[in-house]
Design a protein around this motif. Structure first.
Motif, PDB file in Angstrom:
ATOM      1  N   ASP A 130      33.528   7.280  52.227  1.00 46.82           N
ATOM      2  CA  ASP A 130      33.862   7.348  53.264  1.00 46.82           C
ATOM      3  C   ASP A 130      32.845   6.861  54.405  1.00 46.82           C
ATOM      4  O   ASP A 130      33.243   7.021  55.276  1.00 46.82           O
ATOM      5  CB  ASP A 130      33.734   8.694  53.050  1.00 46.82           C
ATOM      6  N   GLN A 131      32.324   5.761  53.914  1.00 50.38           N
ATOM      7  CA  GLN A 131      31.208   4.475  54.896  1.00 50.38           C
ATOM      8  C   GLN A 131      31.571   3.368  55.191  1.00 50.38           C
ATOM      9  O   GLN A 131      30.517   2.551  55.699  1.00 50.38           O
ATOM     10  CB  GLN A 131      30.225   5.008  54.898  1.00 50.38           C
ATOM     11  N   ILE A 132      32.541   3.177  54.186  1.00 53.46           N
ATOM     12  CA  ILE A 132      33.341   1.919  54.204  1.00 53.46           C
ATOM     13  C   ILE A 132      34.648   2.330  54.787  1.00 53.46           C
ATOM     14  O   ILE A 132      35.635   3.166  55.114  1.00 53.46           O
ATOM     15  CB  ILE A 132      33.446   1.464  53.042  1.00 53.46           C
ATOM     16  N   VAL A 133      34.600   0.855  56.274  1.00 56.42           N
ATOM     17  CA  VAL A 133      35.815   0.399  56.905  1.00 56.42           C
ATOM     18  C   VAL A 133      36.539  -0.398  56.395  1.00 56.42           C
ATOM     19  O   VAL A 133      35.711  -1.151  56.853  1.00 56.42           O
ATOM     20  CB  VAL A 133      36.024   1.102  58.198  1.00 56.42           C
ATOM     21  N   VAL A 134      37.634  -1.042  55.736  1.00 56.02           N
ATOM     22  CA  VAL A 134      38.703  -2.066  55.256  1.00 56.02           C
ATOM     23  C   VAL A 134      38.899  -3.015  56.640  1.00 56.02           C
ATOM     24  O   VAL A 134      39.386  -1.534  57.048  1.00 56.02           O
ATOM     25  CB  VAL A 134      38.991  -1.695  54.257  1.00 56.02           C
ATOM     26  N   GLY A 135      39.221  -3.611  57.058  1.00 52.60           N
ATOM     27  CA  GLY A 135      40.410  -3.974  58.129  1.00 52.60           C
ATOM     28  C   GLY A 135      40.604  -5.386  57.967  1.00 52.60           C
ATOM     29  O   GLY A 135      40.885  -6.040  57.456  1.00 52.60           O
ATOM     30  N   TYR A 172      35.310 -16.180  48.370  1.00 49.57           N
ATOM     31  CA  TYR A 172      36.382 -16.367  48.126  1.00 49.57           C
ATOM     32  C   TYR A 172      37.738 -17.608  48.255  1.00 49.57           C
ATOM     33  O   TYR A 172      39.074 -16.984  48.061  1.00 49.57           O
ATOM     34  CB  TYR A 172      37.206 -14.845  47.275  1.00 49.57           C
ATOM     35  N   ALA A 173      37.605 -18.020  49.410  1.00 47.35           N
ATOM     36  CA  ALA A 173      37.903 -18.744  49.175  1.00 47.35           C
ATOM     37  C   ALA A 173      40.290 -17.653  50.306  1.00 47.35           C
ATOM     38  O   ALA A 173      41.105 -18.290  49.692  1.00 47.35           O
ATOM     39  CB  ALA A 173      38.965 -19.674  49.040  1.00 47.35           C
ATOM     40  N   MET A 174      39.464 -16.924  50.921  1.00 45.16           N
ATOM     41  CA  MET A 174      40.960 -15.649  51.183  1.00 45.16           C
ATOM     42  C   MET A 174      40.599 -15.447  53.118  1.00 45.16           C
ATOM     43  O   MET A 174      41.197 -14.337  53.323  1.00 45.16           O
ATOM     44  CB  MET A 174      40.395 -15.395  50.683  1.00 45.16           C
ATOM     45  N   THR A 175      39.924 -16.496  53.123  1.00 44.26           N
ATOM     46  CA  THR A 175      40.643 -17.169  54.908  1.00 44.26           C
ATOM     47  C   THR A 175      41.910 -16.019  55.781  1.00 44.26           C
ATOM     48  O   THR A 175      41.994 -15.265  56.303  1.00 44.26           O
ATOM     49  CB  THR A 175      40.325 -17.649  55.632  1.00 44.26           C
ATOM     50  N   GLY A 176      43.012 -16.463  54.812  1.00 47.17           N
ATOM     51  CA  GLY A 176      44.386 -15.939  55.939  1.00 47.17           C
ATOM     52  C   GLY A 176      44.808 -14.433  55.419  1.00 47.17           C
ATOM     53  O   GLY A 176      45.799 -14.163  55.696  1.00 47.17           O
ATOM     54  N   TRP A 177      44.191 -14.209  53.743  1.00 43.78           N
ATOM     55  CA  TRP A 177      44.016 -12.444  53.886  1.00 43.78           C
ATOM     56  C   TRP A 177      43.922 -11.593  54.789  1.00 43.78           C
ATOM     57  O   TRP A 177      44.930 -10.559  54.413  1.00 43.78           O
ATOM     58  CB  TRP A 177      43.737 -12.624  51.997  1.00 43.78           C
ATOM     59  N   ARG A 178      42.835 -11.952  55.311  1.00 47.50           N
ATOM     60  CA  ARG A 178      42.360 -11.337  56.275  1.00 47.50           C
ATOM     61  C   ARG A 178      42.293  -9.151  55.835  1.00 47.50           C
ATOM     62  O   ARG A 178      42.519  -8.314  56.174  1.00 47.50           O
ATOM     63  CB  ARG A 178      43.527 -11.218  57.344  1.00 47.50           C
ATOM     64  N   ILE A 179      41.075  -9.670  55.072  1.00 44.30           N
ATOM     65  CA  ILE A 179      39.941  -8.234  54.720  1.00 44.30           C
ATOM     66  C   ILE A 179      38.690  -8.436  54.793  1.00 44.30           C
ATOM     67  O   ILE A 179      37.923  -9.697  54.498  1.00 44.30           O
ATOM     68  CB  ILE A 179      40.777  -8.473  52.936  1.00 44.30           C
ATOM     69  N   GLY A 180      38.528  -7.346  56.053  1.00 45.13           N
ATOM     70  CA  GLY A 180      37.244  -8.105  55.865  1.00 45.13           C
ATOM     71  C   GLY A 180      36.408  -6.153  55.836  1.00 45.13           C
ATOM     72  O   GLY A 180      37.627  -5.720  56.077  1.00 45.13           O
ATOM     73  N   TYR A 181      35.259  -6.479  55.758  1.00 43.70           N
ATOM     74  CA  TYR A 181      34.872  -4.550  56.073  1.00 43.70           C
ATOM     75  C   TYR A 181      33.537  -4.009  56.734  1.00 43.70           C
ATOM     76  O   TYR A 181      32.948  -5.153  56.693  1.00 43.70           O
ATOM     77  CB  TYR A 181      34.997  -3.673  54.293  1.00 43.70           C
ATOM     78  N   LEU A 182      33.186  -3.045  56.943  1.00 44.43           N
ATOM     79  CA  LEU A 182      31.828  -2.818  57.482  1.00 44.43           C
ATOM     80  C   LEU A 182      31.988  -1.112  56.391  1.00 44.43           C
ATOM     81  O   LEU A 182      32.525  -0.649  56.183  1.00 44.43           O
ATOM     82  CB  LEU A 182      31.954  -2.451  58.909  1.00 44.43           C
ATOM     83  N   ALA A 183      30.134  -1.721  56.689  1.00 49.46           N
ATOM     84  CA  ALA A 183      29.041   0.269  55.324  1.00 49.46           C
ATOM     85  C   ALA A 183      28.786  -0.031  56.749  1.00 49.46           C
ATOM     86  O   ALA A 183      27.715  -0.398  57.186  1.00 49.46           O
ATOM     87  CB  ALA A 183      29.108  -0.754  54.629  1.00 49.46           C
ATOM     88  N   ALA A 184      28.777   1.691  57.040  1.00 47.65           N
ATOM     89  CA  ALA A 184      28.037   2.233  58.313  1.00 47.65           C
ATOM     90  C   ALA A 184      27.618   3.775  58.039  1.00 47.65           C
ATOM     91  O   ALA A 184      28.047   3.973  57.223  1.00 47.65           O
ATOM     92  CB  ALA A 184      29.156   1.513  59.331  1.00 47.65           C
ATOM     93  N   PRO A 185      26.544   3.829  58.878  1.00 42.37           N
ATOM     94  CA  PRO A 185      26.509   5.114  59.156  1.00 42.37           C
ATOM     95  C   PRO A 185      27.497   6.354  59.071  1.00 42.37           C
ATOM     96  O   PRO A 185      28.267   5.860  60.030  1.00 42.37           O
ATOM     97  CB  PRO A 185      25.135   5.239  59.785  1.00 42.37           C
ATOM     98  N   THR A 194      45.592  -0.553  65.004  1.00 50.75           N
ATOM     99  CA  THR A 194      45.682  -1.472  63.949  1.00 50.75           C
ATOM    100  C   THR A 194      46.655  -0.782  62.944  1.00 50.75           C
ATOM    101  O   THR A 194      47.484  -1.312  61.923  1.00 50.75           O
ATOM    102  CB  THR A 194      44.906  -2.467  63.320  1.00 50.75           C
ATOM    103  N   SER A 195      46.338   0.206  62.488  1.00 46.25           N
ATOM    104  CA  SER A 195      46.128   1.149  61.406  1.00 46.25           C
ATOM    105  C   SER A 195      45.332  -0.032  59.834  1.00 46.25           C
ATOM    106  O   SER A 195      44.684  -0.625  59.497  1.00 46.25           O
ATOM    107  CB  SER A 195      47.513   1.080  60.688  1.00 46.25           C
ATOM    108  N   GLY A 196      45.996   0.434  58.786  1.00 44.49           N
ATOM    109  CA  GLY A 196      44.701   0.472  57.482  1.00 44.49           C
ATOM    110  C   GLY A 196      45.459  -1.600  57.876  1.00 44.49           C
ATOM    111  O   GLY A 196      46.799  -1.708  57.722  1.00 44.49           O
ATOM    112  N   ALA A 197      44.917  -2.165  56.692  1.00 45.93           N
ATOM    113  CA  ALA A 197      44.781  -3.354  56.739  1.00 45.93           C
ATOM    114  C   ALA A 197      45.799  -3.407  55.740  1.00 45.93           C
ATOM    115  O   ALA A 197      46.361  -2.512  55.319  1.00 45.93           O
ATOM    116  CB  ALA A 197      44.281  -4.683  55.723  1.00 45.93           C
ATOM    117  N   SER A 198      46.228  -4.694  56.031  1.00 43.24           N
ATOM    118  CA  SER A 198      47.888  -5.391  54.465  1.00 43.24           C
ATOM    119  C   SER A 198      47.177  -4.765  52.938  1.00 43.24           C
ATOM    120  O   SER A 198      46.548  -5.154  52.448  1.00 43.24           O
ATOM    121  CB  SER A 198      48.254  -6.862  54.614  1.00 43.24           C
ATOM    122  N   SER A 199      49.103  -4.106  53.113  1.00 42.27           N
ATOM    123  CA  SER A 199      48.118  -2.818  51.159  1.00 42.27           C
ATOM    124  C   SER A 199      47.983  -4.125  50.168  1.00 42.27           C
ATOM    125  O   SER A 199      47.389  -4.119  49.680  1.00 42.27           O
ATOM    126  CB  SER A 199      49.578  -2.477  51.240  1.00 42.27           C
TER     127      SER A 199
END
Ligand code: PMP
Ligand code: GLU
Length: 414
Positions: free
Chosen positions: A108-113, A255-268, A283-288
């Motif tokens: 629950d401290q991770i958000v993928v975008g 992983y050479a995945m620039t076009g897949w558009r997946i990143g995350y943050l890990a935060a308090p 934006t809602s969740g990123a591409s399934s």
């Protein structure tokens, strides 16, 4: 809501800049993406341009990751994912953070975008109030200052030159802190310089930050795996500041995945929740499908990272050797990412073959594009006038040819 009258009365009203919000008008265009676009246009005209402007691995996404995406399509991962991302992916990210970085996060401290880029912007939007100061060591990636602007914060730039390997000192950091300081953005390995802060250097910064508990630390670790040092360290390793660190990372570079558009943050947790709330309206969740691919990246074999890292290291050695031979260039030895950031100020003031003058580094960069057909980026876009950036995420042959052309074109400047 009040609409301009002419929308009703005059359908032919010309839409001009007056329609654009001040928020967007104040924003600069991303210089890295703009230069890459320009180079693509020249290529489309049949000109043999070597693109060293945009920073993205030239490798294809590894097969096992592509297979996972194909499976995800067949298995009907075709609906909205949870806003912060699939739980299985967030668990895989927690596993990565524990195993590789020795930090414990709960899902629950991770958000993928949509890329690390979105999560950096989210972190700022979720924490910065108008007028809050964000400390940015420079040279810094083009988007930092613009994202701070979007969040109505104030950037406080702290500059480090090539003589310091582009790394700020604890004393510089402390001098930049004011009662309005709310965040520092740290990026190691760095875009655009390739510099990597050592454990001792990070410790020095952490010791200063420990004295100012109101300052959040946004650690952009997107180039973590592309490094040529024994071990890359994270500011989150220091217990005195760990609970204030927001880590941003993703699959684009490693992983050479620039076009897949997946990143995350890990935060308090409160910050992760705020970011999730923002993302839920934005934006809602990123591409399934891309999320399932990212999960395979984190849980599958990590050999692909090492293979690509070795190629980048070889290219780093090659470009440094060739760049040192160009008269008037001051070059250091980057320890990570895939950028070279030479000081090229000595070309300002020189005269081009057509008789016009190089007034600033931007003119030199444009001359190199037009004369040598090599696309690079002006250092000013990274808050570092006098420098330029070359991305060496391209083949060894391209690097050799690009440097030959740049040397030849530069020699024509008098
Ligand atoms: N941070 C830095 C320093 C970068 O260079 C990039 C690459 N554009 C990003 C973040 C964003 O990466 P992405 O959105 O592709 O995950
Ligand atoms: N990080 C890359 C660069 O700096 C990608 C382009 C961008 O998003 O700015 O070139």
């Amino acid at each position: 809501m009040v609409y301009p009258k002419y929308i009703y009365h005059n359908h032919k009203k010309h839409i001009d800049m007056s329609f654009i919000s001040q928020r967007i008008e104040r924003l600069a265009v991303s210089a890295t993406l703009a230069m890459s676009q320009k180079s693509a246009e020249l290529k489309a005209q049949g000109i043999d341009v070597i693109n060293m402007s945009v920073g993205e691995p030239d490798f294809d996404t590894p097969d096992h990751i592509k297979e996972a995406a194909k499976r995800a399509i067949d298995d009907n991962f075709s609906r909205y994912s949870p806003v912060p991302g699939y739980l299985s992916l967030r668990k895989a990210i927690c596993g990565k953070l524990l195993n590789e970085n020795n930090i414990e996060f709960t899902p629950d401290q991770i958000v993928v975008g949509n890329g690390a880029k979105q999560e950096l912007a989210n972190a700022l939007l979720a924490t910065i109030n108008p007028g809050d100061e964000v400390i940015i060591p420079t040279p810094a990636w083009v988007s930092y200052v613009e994202m701070v602007k979007l969040a109505e914060g104030v950037s406080v730039e702290v500059a480090a030159g090539i003589e310091n390997n582009f790394k700020i000192t604890p004393a510089q950091l402390e001098a930049a802190i004011t009662p309005r300081s709310k965040m520092i953005m740290l990026n190691s390995p760095s875009n655009p310089t390739g510099s990597v802060y050592t454990y001792e250097e990070l410790k020095g910064l952490a010791e200063v930050l420990a004295k100012y508990p109101q300052i959040l630390i946004l650690a952009d670790e997107i180039y973590e795996h592309i490094n040529f040092v024994e071990k890359v360290h994270s500011i989150s390793e220091f217990p005195e500041v760990r609970d204030r660190v927001i880590i941003v990372n993703g699959v684009s570079k490693a992983y050479a995945m620039t076009g897949w558009r997946i990143g995350y943050l890990a935060a308090p947790l409160p910050i992760a929740k705020a970011v999730s709330k923002l993302q839920g309206q934005y934006t809602s969740g990123a591409s399934s499908i891309a999320q399932k691919a990212a999960e395979a990246a984190y849980t599958g074999s990590q050999q692909c990272i090492e293979d690509m890292r070795l190629a980048f290291e070889r290219r780093r050695d090659l470009i440094v050797e060739l760049a040192k031979e160009i008269p008037g260039w001051e070059v250091n030895r980057p320890e990570g990412a895939f950028y070279l950031f030479p000081k090229v100020e000595s070309y300002v003031g020189k005269i081009k073959p057509d008789g016009s003058k190089i007034e600033k580094v931007a003119d030199y960069v444009m001359y190199i594009l037009e004369e040598a057909h090599v696309a690079c980026v002006d250092g000013e876009a990274f808050c570092a006038p006098g420098y330029m950036r070359l991305s060496y995420a391209t083949s060894d042959d391209n690097i050799r040819e690009a440097m030959r052309r740049i040397a030849e074109a530069s020699a024509k400047l008098k």
